[in-house]
Design an enzyme around this catalytic site. Structure first.
Site, PDB file in Angstrom:
ATOM      1  CG  ASN A 206      -0.244  -0.011   2.511  1.00 52.21           C
ATOM      2  OD1 ASN A 206       0.427   0.956   2.863  1.00 52.21           O
ATOM      3  ND2 ASN A 206      -0.357  -1.107   3.257  1.00 52.21           N
ATOM      4  CG  ASP A 275      -7.350  -4.931   6.321  1.00 56.05           C
ATOM      5  OD1 ASP A 275      -6.871  -4.737   7.454  1.00 56.05           O
ATOM      6  OD2 ASP A 275      -7.969  -4.054   5.679  1.00 56.05           O
ATOM      7  CE  LYS A 285       7.597 -12.876 -13.642  1.00 58.98           C
ATOM      8  NZ  LYS A 285       8.302 -12.342 -14.789  1.00 58.98           N
ATOM      9  N   PRO A 301      -3.211 -11.132  10.967  1.00 56.36           N
ATOM     10  CG  PRO A 301      -1.155 -11.390  12.032  1.00 56.36           C
ATOM     11  CD  PRO A 301      -1.855 -11.646  10.736  1.00 56.36           C
ATOM     12  CG  ASP A 302      -6.526  -5.766  14.211  1.00 56.78           C
ATOM     13  OD1 ASP A 302      -5.656  -5.000  14.712  1.00 56.78           O
ATOM     14  OD2 ASP A 302      -7.592  -5.360  13.739  1.00 56.78           O
ATOM     15  CB  ILE A 303      -0.366  -5.880  14.828  1.00 56.02           C
ATOM     16  CG1 ILE A 303       0.041  -6.789  13.664  1.00 56.02           C
ATOM     17  CG2 ILE A 303       0.782  -5.697  15.816  1.00 56.02           C
ATOM     18  CD1 ILE A 303       1.083  -6.207  12.748  1.00 56.02           C
ATOM     19  CE  LYS A 333     -10.635   1.221  10.995  1.00 55.48           C
ATOM     20  NZ  LYS A 333      -9.967   1.980   9.965  1.00 55.48           N
TER      21      LYS A 333
HETATM   22  O1  C5P Z   1      -6.399  -0.874   8.901  1.00 53.39           O
HETATM   23  P1  C5P Z   1      -7.168  -0.180  10.000  1.00 53.39           P
HETATM   24  O2  C5P Z   1      -7.818   1.079   9.546  1.00 53.39           O
HETATM   25  O3  C5P Z   1      -8.091  -1.124  10.742  1.00 53.39           O
HETATM   26  O4  C5P Z   1      -6.066   0.286  11.044  1.00 53.39           O
HETATM   27  C1  C5P Z   1      -6.429   0.872  12.275  1.00 53.39           C
HETATM   28  C2  C5P Z   1      -5.310   0.688  13.284  1.00 53.39           C
HETATM   29  O5  C5P Z   1      -5.039  -0.697  13.474  1.00 53.39           O
HETATM   30  C3  C5P Z   1      -3.976   1.300  12.871  1.00 53.39           C
HETATM   31  O6  C5P Z   1      -3.425   1.832  14.050  1.00 53.39           O
HETATM   32  C4  C5P Z   1      -3.165   0.125  12.363  1.00 53.39           C
HETATM   33  O7  C5P Z   1      -1.786   0.318  12.578  1.00 53.39           O
HETATM   34  C5  C5P Z   1      -3.690  -0.998  13.204  1.00 53.39           C
HETATM   35  N1  C5P Z   1      -3.701  -2.311  12.514  1.00 53.39           N
HETATM   36  C6  C5P Z   1      -2.918  -3.325  13.015  1.00 53.39           C
HETATM   37  N2  C5P Z   1      -2.981  -4.561  12.417  1.00 53.39           N
HETATM   38  C7  C5P Z   1      -3.786  -4.787  11.370  1.00 53.39           C
HETATM   39  C8  C5P Z   1      -4.586  -3.751  10.871  1.00 53.39           C
HETATM   40  C9  C5P Z   1      -4.511  -2.510  11.470  1.00 53.39           C
HETATM   41  O8  C5P Z   1      -2.164  -3.122  13.951  1.00 53.39           O
HETATM   42  N3  C5P Z   1      -3.833  -5.991  10.820  1.00 53.39           N
END
Ligand code: C5P
Length: 411
Positions: A206, A275, A285, A301-303, A333
């Protein structure tokens, strides 16, 4: 530290070998250093080492006519602009807490009016012992600044808290003015995009430039924090005082964050984490095929949500980059990820957001908000760090009060 007089007390722990490096770095920062060694310290390192690196005679004895004729304990106590004890053993901390004065260093610590800074180093069990913890609390109440210890592998083979803070970090902490908003805090920041590999040459990425995350890391370091930054693929210079780990994909970023975040006070999730990632990475390739191709994606994973869910985890600050209904989406969020604070910024408009030097931030937390306005990412990062430091202090004072309220009343 230009021209500052520092008395460095070295006590008897294996970390004493690092103190020679500390003397060099203090001198590099402009300080004049005089070293005082306890008997235990001399079992680890010879005074000659410290004499050579400090360029001054080393002080070891309290009751020695020759030493007293040179610079006695009272003169040393008056000479000192600051007294730094590194490493400080459990025994020395106990003696300091109880006001003993049976050798040169302990006597000097009692005799000086200079600020006292202590960098503990000991076995993790000794550090965790209630006696050591109580002694440190007592010293802090008296205004002694305690830096460290850090966690990690120890000379005795154990792993845990008790390693002396590294000389470079000690000097950075000593150069931070006392009372800086994040002095002695550990802050973790994620920055930049993640790249999710499809095959050896292609990836999903991105447009995050990493500038906002780097600015937040720099602002936190300038506010006195020890900063660990986990950065996705960006080519930006590492801000001074920031410890950087480079990663590529979200899974690697999560694993690295989880390793460094233990014991941290504050976490800023600034990275634009993808995501989804391809379910499989092709080893070779991929060849051009039919007109339509499908890429099978799985969730990353959502860190930040994982950090927010940690028991005894840090205060978490997230970012929300939105193209519409900024406040509503950011609030969603904030609560969905159970964050403590979120910095909302509008993207998709010229002049702010991704790849830009400028940004505009609306800061939201449960029950409050602050408009940080428009500005350079560096200015906004400073305002954000300062607002987060305020919230961190509020949060901790509420926790302390709750702890006190939940204790059974005596009498
Ligand atoms: O992508 P999104 O808008 O949900 O991101 C919101 C917050 O979550 C940001 O602070 C981003 O760094 C964090 N995030 C994360 N791991 C992800 C998606 C987002 O830590 N997989």
């Amino acid at each position: 530290m230009n021209g500052e007089n520092i008395v460095l007390g070295v006590t008897g722990g294996i970390a004493a070998y690092k103190s020679a490096e500390l003397v060099r770095r203090l001198r590099d920062a402009g300080a004049d250093v005089r070293v005082v060694m306890t008997r235990g310290a001399r079992a680890f390192v010879a005074p000659l080492t410290f004499q050579a690196v400090s360029g001054n005679p080393v002080h070891t004895e309290l009751l020695d006519d020759k030493a007293e004729a040179g610079m006695g304990h009272i003169e040393l106590a008056r000479w000192a602009g600051r007294v730094v004890v590194a490493p400080a053993t459990a025994d020395f901390i106990a003696r300091l807490a109880h006001g003993l004065a049976d050798d040169l260093l302990s006597t000097l610590c009692l005799a000086t009016t200079a600020p006292l800074i202590v960098a503990p180093a000991m076995n993790q069990q000794m550090w965790s012992h209630p006696a050591t913890q109580d002694n440190c609390r007592l010293l802090e109440e008296r205004g002694v600044r305690i830096i460290g210890p850090e966690s990690g592998s120890q000379a005795c083979g154990d792993t845990g808290p008790g390693r002396m803070t590294e000389p470079s970090d000690l000097v950075a902490a000593l150069m931070t003015p006392p009372g800086a908003a994040l002095a002695d805090r550990h802050v973790v920041v994620t920055a930049g995009p993640t790249y999710e590999d499809i095959d050896p040459v292609r990836f999903i990425g991105n447009r995050s430039s990493g500038r906002m995350g780097f600015a937040v890391a720099a602002a936190a370091a300038a506010a006195g924090a020890r900063v660990s930054m986990v950065a996705g693929p960006v080519r930006l210079p590492t801000p001074p005082g920031v410890e950087r780990t480079d990663v590529r994909g979200a899974v690697e970023m999560r694993d690295t964050v989880m390793r460094v975040v233990r014991g941290a006070d504050l976490f800023f999730g600034v990275a634009a984490v993808a995501d989804y990632r391809p379910r499989q990475q092709a080893g070779q390739k991929l060849k051009k095929g039919p007109d339509r191709q499908h890429l099978d994606l799985v969730s990353n994973p959502d860190i930040i949500a994982e950090v927010a869910a940690l028991e005894d985890g840090p205060m978490t600050v997230g970012f929300a980059a939105e193209t519409e209904q900024l406040e509503q989406h950011a609030r969603e969020k904030l609560s969905a990820k159970r964050l403590d604070m979120i910095a909302a910024n509008r993207v998709g408009r010229a002049g702010t957001g991704f790849e830009s030097e400028q940004n505009e931030i609306l800061l939201l937390w449960p029950g409050g908000e602050r408009h940080l306005g428009k500005g350079s990412k560096r200015q906004l990062a400073r305002s954000l760090v300062s607002a987060a430091a305020d919230r961190l202090r509020d949060r901790e004072s509420i926790e302390t009060r709750t702890d006190q309220d939940s204790r059974p009343a005596s009498g």
